[in-house]
Write a protein that holds these residues in place. Structure first.
Motif, PDB file in Angstrom:
ATOM      1  N   GLU A 274       0.903  -1.459   0.140  1.00 28.31           N
ATOM      2  CA  GLU A 274       0.040  -0.155  -0.009  1.00 28.31           C
ATOM      3  C   GLU A 274       0.894   1.285   0.089  1.00 28.31           C
ATOM      4  O   GLU A 274       1.743   1.411   0.973  1.00 28.31           O
ATOM      5  N   ILE A 275       0.646   2.109  -0.876  1.00 30.69           N
ATOM      6  CA  ILE A 275       1.648   3.354  -0.934  1.00 30.69           C
ATOM      7  C   ILE A 275       0.678   4.675  -0.619  1.00 30.69           C
ATOM      8  O   ILE A 275       1.130   5.542  -0.131  1.00 30.69           O
ATOM      9  N   SER A 276      -0.598   4.539  -0.741  1.00 30.58           N
ATOM     10  CA  SER A 276      -1.672   5.652  -0.419  1.00 30.58           C
ATOM     11  C   SER A 276      -2.870   5.185  -0.043  1.00 30.58           C
ATOM     12  O   SER A 276      -3.139   4.158  -0.622  1.00 30.58           O
ATOM     13  N   TYR A 277      -3.617   6.191   0.523  1.00 25.57           N
ATOM     14  CA  TYR A 277      -5.287   5.551   0.533  1.00 25.57           C
ATOM     15  C   TYR A 277      -5.829   7.084   0.971  1.00 25.57           C
ATOM     16  O   TYR A 277      -5.143   8.125   0.983  1.00 25.57           O
ATOM     17  N   SER A 278      -7.228   6.912   0.458  1.00 22.92           N
ATOM     18  CA  SER A 278      -8.085   8.065   0.705  1.00 22.92           C
ATOM     19  C   SER A 278      -9.088   7.635   1.583  1.00 22.92           C
ATOM     20  O   SER A 278      -9.589   6.489   1.378  1.00 22.92           O
ATOM     21  N   GLN A 279      -9.442   8.520   2.439  1.00 22.58           N
ATOM     22  CA  GLN A 279     -10.801   8.247   3.420  1.00 22.58           C
ATOM     23  C   GLN A 279     -11.662   9.308   2.981  1.00 22.58           C
ATOM     24  O   GLN A 279     -11.550  10.363   2.959  1.00 22.58           O
ATOM     25  N   MET A 280     -12.875   8.556   2.757  1.00 20.18           N
ATOM     26  CA  MET A 280     -14.054   9.566   2.423  1.00 20.18           C
ATOM     27  C   MET A 280     -15.355   8.856   2.919  1.00 20.18           C
ATOM     28  O   MET A 280     -15.288   7.840   3.825  1.00 20.18           O
ATOM     29  N   GLU A 281     -16.323   9.688   2.918  1.00 23.32           N
ATOM     30  CA  GLU A 281     -17.851   9.266   3.689  1.00 23.32           C
ATOM     31  C   GLU A 281     -18.641   9.670   2.408  1.00 23.32           C
ATOM     32  O   GLU A 281     -18.774  10.436   1.775  1.00 23.32           O
ATOM     33  N   VAL A 282     -19.706   8.542   2.374  1.00 27.55           N
ATOM     34  CA  VAL A 282     -20.973   8.935   1.781  1.00 27.55           C
ATOM     35  C   VAL A 282     -22.163   8.608   2.869  1.00 27.55           C
ATOM     36  O   VAL A 282     -22.124   8.138   3.886  1.00 27.55           O
ATOM     37  N   LYS A 283     -23.371   9.292   2.309  1.00 29.03           N
ATOM     38  CA  LYS A 283     -24.485   9.282   3.394  1.00 29.03           C
ATOM     39  C   LYS A 283     -25.211   7.889   3.432  1.00 29.03           C
ATOM     40  O   LYS A 283     -25.918   7.580   4.370  1.00 29.03           O
ATOM     41  N   THR A 284     -25.282   7.232   2.280  1.00 32.47           N
ATOM     42  CA  THR A 284     -26.068   5.983   2.388  1.00 32.47           C
ATOM     43  C   THR A 284     -25.434   4.765   1.306  1.00 32.47           C
ATOM     44  O   THR A 284     -24.484   5.063   0.827  1.00 32.47           O
ATOM     45  N   GLU A 285     -26.091   3.703   1.592  1.00 39.11           N
ATOM     46  CA  GLU A 285     -25.339   2.425   1.093  1.00 39.11           C
ATOM     47  C   GLU A 285     -25.725   2.600  -0.568  1.00 39.11           C
ATOM     48  O   GLU A 285     -24.815   2.043  -1.211  1.00 39.11           O
ATOM     49  N   ASP A 286     -26.811   3.195  -1.019  1.00 40.70           N
ATOM     50  CA  ASP A 286     -26.995   3.457  -2.324  1.00 40.70           C
ATOM     51  C   ASP A 286     -25.897   4.328  -3.039  1.00 40.70           C
ATOM     52  O   ASP A 286     -25.482   4.063  -4.192  1.00 40.70           O
ATOM     53  N   GLU A 287     -25.558   5.397  -2.158  1.00 41.63           N
ATOM     54  CA  GLU A 287     -24.533   6.174  -2.765  1.00 41.63           C
ATOM     55  C   GLU A 287     -22.988   5.438  -2.759  1.00 41.63           C
ATOM     56  O   GLU A 287     -22.376   5.694  -3.818  1.00 41.63           O
ATOM     57  N   LEU A 288     -23.016   4.438  -1.882  1.00 40.50           N
ATOM     58  CA  LEU A 288     -21.497   3.686  -1.833  1.00 40.50           C
ATOM     59  C   LEU A 288     -21.880   2.779  -3.126  1.00 40.50           C
ATOM     60  O   LEU A 288     -20.608   2.724  -3.912  1.00 40.50           O
ATOM     61  N   SER A 289     -22.846   2.151  -3.410  1.00 45.88           N
ATOM     62  CA  SER A 289     -22.830   1.386  -4.557  1.00 45.88           C
ATOM     63  C   SER A 289     -22.685   2.236  -5.857  1.00 45.88           C
ATOM     64  O   SER A 289     -21.814   1.908  -6.776  1.00 45.88           O
ATOM     65  N   LYS A 290     -23.161   3.468  -5.973  1.00 43.95           N
ATOM     66  CA  LYS A 290     -22.840   4.244  -7.127  1.00 43.95           C
ATOM     67  C   LYS A 290     -21.449   4.698  -7.186  1.00 43.95           C
ATOM     68  O   LYS A 290     -20.781   4.784  -8.240  1.00 43.95           O
ATOM     69  N   LEU A 291     -21.057   5.114  -6.089  1.00 48.31           N
ATOM     70  CA  LEU A 291     -19.438   5.575  -6.173  1.00 48.31           C
ATOM     71  C   LEU A 291     -18.545   4.180  -6.493  1.00 48.31           C
ATOM     72  O   LEU A 291     -17.776   4.435  -7.317  1.00 48.31           O
ATOM     73  N   VAL A 292     -18.728   2.970  -6.093  1.00 52.42           N
ATOM     74  CA  VAL A 292     -18.090   1.932  -6.719  1.00 52.42           C
ATOM     75  C   VAL A 292     -18.171   1.593  -8.120  1.00 52.42           C
ATOM     76  O   VAL A 292     -17.360   1.187  -8.777  1.00 52.42           O
ATOM     77  N   LYS A 293     -19.435   1.840  -8.667  1.00 49.73           N
ATOM     78  CA  LYS A 293     -19.721   1.810 -10.140  1.00 49.73           C
ATOM     79  C   LYS A 293     -19.057   2.892 -10.854  1.00 49.73           C
ATOM     80  O   LYS A 293     -19.323   3.097 -11.931  1.00 49.73           O
ATOM     81  N   GLY A 294     -18.399   3.878 -10.438  1.00 50.45           N
ATOM     82  CA  GLY A 294     -17.927   5.200 -11.145  1.00 50.45           C
ATOM     83  C   GLY A 294     -19.246   6.211 -11.324  1.00 50.45           C
ATOM     84  O   GLY A 294     -18.991   6.901 -12.294  1.00 50.45           O
ATOM     85  N   GLU A 295     -20.226   5.902 -10.598  1.00 58.05           N
ATOM     86  CA  GLU A 295     -21.338   6.809 -10.902  1.00 58.05           C
ATOM     87  C   GLU A 295     -21.278   8.251 -10.118  1.00 58.05           C
ATOM     88  O   GLU A 295     -20.421   8.394  -9.131  1.00 58.05           O
ATOM     89  N   SER A 296     -21.802   9.351 -10.483  1.00 60.97           N
ATOM     90  CA  SER A 296     -21.868  10.605  -9.884  1.00 60.97           C
ATOM     91  C   SER A 296     -22.428  10.588  -8.423  1.00 60.97           C
ATOM     92  O   SER A 296     -23.574   9.925  -8.264  1.00 60.97           O
ATOM     93  N   VAL A 297     -21.590  11.109  -7.406  1.00 58.90           N
ATOM     94  CA  VAL A 297     -22.366  10.837  -6.012  1.00 58.90           C
ATOM     95  C   VAL A 297     -21.404  11.995  -5.291  1.00 58.90           C
ATOM     96  O   VAL A 297     -20.350  12.286  -5.531  1.00 58.90           O
ATOM     97  N   THR A 298     -21.917  12.397  -4.150  1.00 58.89           N
ATOM     98  CA  THR A 298     -21.463  13.443  -3.497  1.00 58.89           C
ATOM     99  C   THR A 298     -20.545  12.813  -2.465  1.00 58.89           C
ATOM    100  O   THR A 298     -21.365  11.745  -1.660  1.00 58.89           O
ATOM    101  N   ILE A 299     -19.399  12.998  -2.247  1.00 55.93           N
ATOM    102  CA  ILE A 299     -18.494  12.424  -1.114  1.00 55.93           C
ATOM    103  C   ILE A 299     -18.151  13.490  -0.182  1.00 55.93           C
ATOM    104  O   ILE A 299     -17.848  14.698  -0.445  1.00 55.93           O
ATOM    105  N   ILE A 300     -17.681  13.130   1.121  1.00 59.91           N
ATOM    106  CA  ILE A 300     -17.260  13.776   2.281  1.00 59.91           C
ATOM    107  C   ILE A 300     -15.535  13.311   2.070  1.00 59.91           C
ATOM    108  O   ILE A 300     -15.541  12.210   2.301  1.00 59.91           O
ATOM    109  N   TYR A 301     -14.926  14.115   1.597  1.00 59.92           N
ATOM    110  CA  TYR A 301     -13.470  13.485   1.693  1.00 59.92           C
ATOM    111  C   TYR A 301     -12.625  14.406   2.938  1.00 59.92           C
ATOM    112  O   TYR A 301     -12.382  15.197   3.066  1.00 59.92           O
ATOM    113  N   GLU A 302     -12.032  13.061   3.632  1.00 68.27           N
ATOM    114  CA  GLU A 302     -11.165  13.306   4.776  1.00 68.27           C
ATOM    115  C   GLU A 302     -10.016  13.017   4.840  1.00 68.27           C
ATOM    116  O   GLU A 302      -9.340  12.407   3.984  1.00 68.27           O
ATOM    117  N   GLU A 303      -9.471  14.134   5.422  1.00 69.48           N
ATOM    118  CA  GLU A 303      -7.755  13.850   5.462  1.00 69.48           C
ATOM    119  C   GLU A 303      -7.346  12.875   6.506  1.00 69.48           C
ATOM    120  O   GLU A 303      -7.841  12.646   7.401  1.00 69.48           O
TER     121      GLU A 303
END
Length: 110
Positions: A81-110
């Motif tokens: 592992e050389i890097s990682y990104s931590q983010m958050e979505v509000k629902t499981e449906d948004e998670l599924s969309k994110l995994v599929k590369g569909e448009s979704v709003t994310i909260i990007y955490e440092e």
């Protein structure tokens, strides 16, 4: 890196987060080397760089995070592992969309 359109009409900002392995003896040295390396990828509109058939520049925006990979006895290899990104979505449906590369709003955490 982000795209800046030469005509000044900027209704979106295409961006890339490039993950680059840098060898250094300190965080300060790594940051300096990372900035130097990233700036090598910049392209100006005068360099015939285009995006969506529009004259543009590819601009270095900055280093968002630096992650240390400490394993002095072994070079990175398959599975390291050389890097990682931590983010958050509000629902499981948004998670599924994110995994599929569909448009979704994310909260990007440092």
């Amino acid at each position: 890196m982000y795209v800046k359109f030469a005509d000044g009409n900027q209704n979106k900002y295409p961006i890339w987060e490039n993950i680059i392995l840098i060898e250094a003896n300190s965080d300060e040295e790594a940051l300096e080397k990372a900035e130097t390396r990233a700036k090598e990828d910049e392209s100006e509109s005068e360099d015939d760089f285009t995006w969506e058939n529009r004259s543009a520049s590819l601009i270095f925006a900055g280093i968002r995070k630096l992650i240390s990979c400490n394993n002095p006895d072994e070079n990175p290899h398959h599975g390291t592992e050389i890097s990682y990104s931590q983010m958050e979505v509000k629902t499981e449906d948004e998670l599924s969309k994110l995994v599929k590369g569909e448009s979704v709003t994310i909260i990007y955490e440092e």
